[in-house]
Design a protein around this motif. Structure first.
Motif, short mmCIF file in Angstrom:
data_model
loop_
_atom_site.label_atom_id
_atom_site.label_comp_id
_atom_site.label_asym_id
_atom_site.label_seq_id
_atom_site.Cartn_x
_atom_site.Cartn_y
_atom_site.Cartn_z
N VAL A 25 41.55 39.06 36.66
CA VAL A 25 41.24 37.63 36.33
C VAL A 25 41.48 36.76 37.70
CG1 VAL A 25 42.05 35.38 35.43
CG2 VAL A 25 41.68 37.32 34.10
N ALA A 26 42.32 37.25 38.64
CA ALA A 26 42.52 36.42 39.86
C ALA A 26 41.27 36.75 40.88
CB ALA A 26 43.73 37.26 40.50
N ARG A 27 40.66 37.92 40.48
CA ARG A 27 39.39 38.11 41.47
C ARG A 27 38.18 37.28 41.03
NH1 ARG A 27 36.47 38.99 45.40
NH2 ARG A 27 35.03 40.50 45.33
N ALA A 28 38.13 36.88 39.64
CA ALA A 28 37.11 36.52 39.04
C ALA A 28 37.16 34.86 39.35
CB ALA A 28 37.02 36.66 37.66
N LEU A 29 38.36 34.47 39.49
CA LEU A 29 38.59 33.05 39.78
C LEU A 29 38.30 32.78 41.35
CD1 LEU A 29 41.91 32.08 37.92
CD2 LEU A 29 39.66 31.84 37.45
#
Ligand SMILES: Nc1ncnc2c1ncn2[C@@H]1O[C@H](COP(=O)(O)OP(=O)(O)O)[C@@H](O)[C@H]1O
Ligand SMILES: [Mg+2]
Length: 331
Positions: A113-117
């Motif tokens: 998720v951190a990567r997508a954000l």
């Protein structure tokens, strides 16, 4: 390898009508894996309808649409597709982090998720409620949602609407980074510059049909290499269409603009006719190409038509206007 192994998106004779409107009117299109393709067209050209077909949101009235060799719905269910649609639903009353985490959890192999954000440029918004963000911020949240599943195919319908210049720039950077990792990207736009700058291939859609398909350079060339402009100086424009090289004639007040395949021959003929007042020669821009290939500028399609330097252009058919001159500048 079979076609299925290499093809991400395929439309075969796809038609979708709304009453009398043929929103998608016999589209044949294959997009290979790893390609970044722009679907370029004016408002109402059929971009969103085509995207709806390829996501399985609409059934074609006739023809077939496939994703990765399967029915669109199946590929979407299998988590191979991430999409950012134009008709956004109301923002949910959850935080950005919660929303993206939820979406990611529904995919078999999501990205962190951190990567997508981070890719969507909203790492700092993770704790904020989605329904309290600005339009541009929501747009980036929707991009993070599209990326969350780490999909093989990313589909973006007019993704930069509502983004300011800086956010646009960041958005395209992220999109390209994603495409460079071997993913397939299809985005729609009515901005020529976006299509030219960010896609390997531009598919021009006009009134539900593919008007051209090629690189920006191929589009420029196929639409007529050069423009020759002169003052009419009271002359009748009739007959200019017959000059060597000339494909189309547009009259703007007392100026006439000739689209030509051979500007030297056209200029010499004009000189022989003594009609060179205010002469200017310029290379056709992608803008000119687009106008020539779509609605009001249909007269720009090459003589004889058919395959032109890798582009597929429709024959001069029943509803491509053959008007010369006096057309409106509507883009
Ligand atoms: N749900 C719908 N009902 C009726 N007509 C529609 C609907 N969706 C699209 N259309 C019509 O189909 C054509 C193509 O629309 P659309 O695919 O939204 O174009 P674009 O995305 O290129 O702006 C337009 O004439 C539009 O008015
Ligand atoms: Mg649309």
């Amino acid at each position: 390898m079979t076609q299925t192994d290499n093809t991400a998106v395929s439309f075969t004779g796809a038609v979708k009508t709304y009453g009398a409107v043929r929103a998608v009117d016999g589209v044949d299109l294959d997009i290979g894996r790893g390609e970044t393709v722009a679907l370029l067209g004016r408002n109402g050209a059929g971009k969103s309808t085509a995207i709806g077909l390829l996501l399985g949101l609409h059934e074609p009235d006739s023809g077939v649409v496939a994703l990765f060799g399967a029915a669109p719905e199946r590929s979407v269910r299998a988590g191979r597709v991430g999409a950012m649609l134009q008709d956004a639903r109301p923002a949910p009353r959850v935080t950005v982090g919660e929303l993206v985490t939820f979406v990611a959890s529904r995919y078999p192999a999501p990205m962190p998720v951190a990567r997508a954000l981070e890719l969507a440029g909203i790492a700092d918004l993770a704790g904020r409620r989605v329904d309290r963000l600005s339009g541009g911020q929501v747009q980036r949240v929707r991009f993070a949602v599209a990326l969350a599943g780490d999909p093989a195919l990313l589909v973006l319908d007019e993704p930069t609407a509502a983004l300011d210049v800086a956010a646009r720039h960041a958005f395209w950077e992220s999109m390209r980074a994603y495409a460079r990792r071997g993913h397939t990207v299809l985005f729609s736009t009515h901005y020529l510059e976006e299509a030219d700058a960010h896609a390997d291939r531009i598919v021009v859609i006009d009134r539900g049909r593919i008007a051209a398909d090629g690189t920006g350079e191929q589009l420029r060339r196929a639409a007529g290499g050069n423009l020759v402009c002169v003052d009419l100086a009271g002359r009748e424009p009739n007959g200019l269409a017959l000059l060597p090289g000339v494909r189309s004639v547009e009259v703007h007040g007392d100026r006439v603009r000739l689209r030509t395949d051979d500007s030297d021959a056209t200029v010499i003929a004009l000189a022989e006719a003594g009609a060179i007042r205010g002469l200017e020669v310029a290379q056709a821009s992608l803008d000119d190409a687009f106008l020539a290939l779509t609605a009001d500028g249909g007269a720009g399609a090459p003589k004889g038509s058919g395959a032109v330097s890798g582009m597929r252009l429709p024959p001069r058919g029943r509803d491509r206007p053959q008007r010369t001159g006096g057309r409106k500048e509507t883009v």
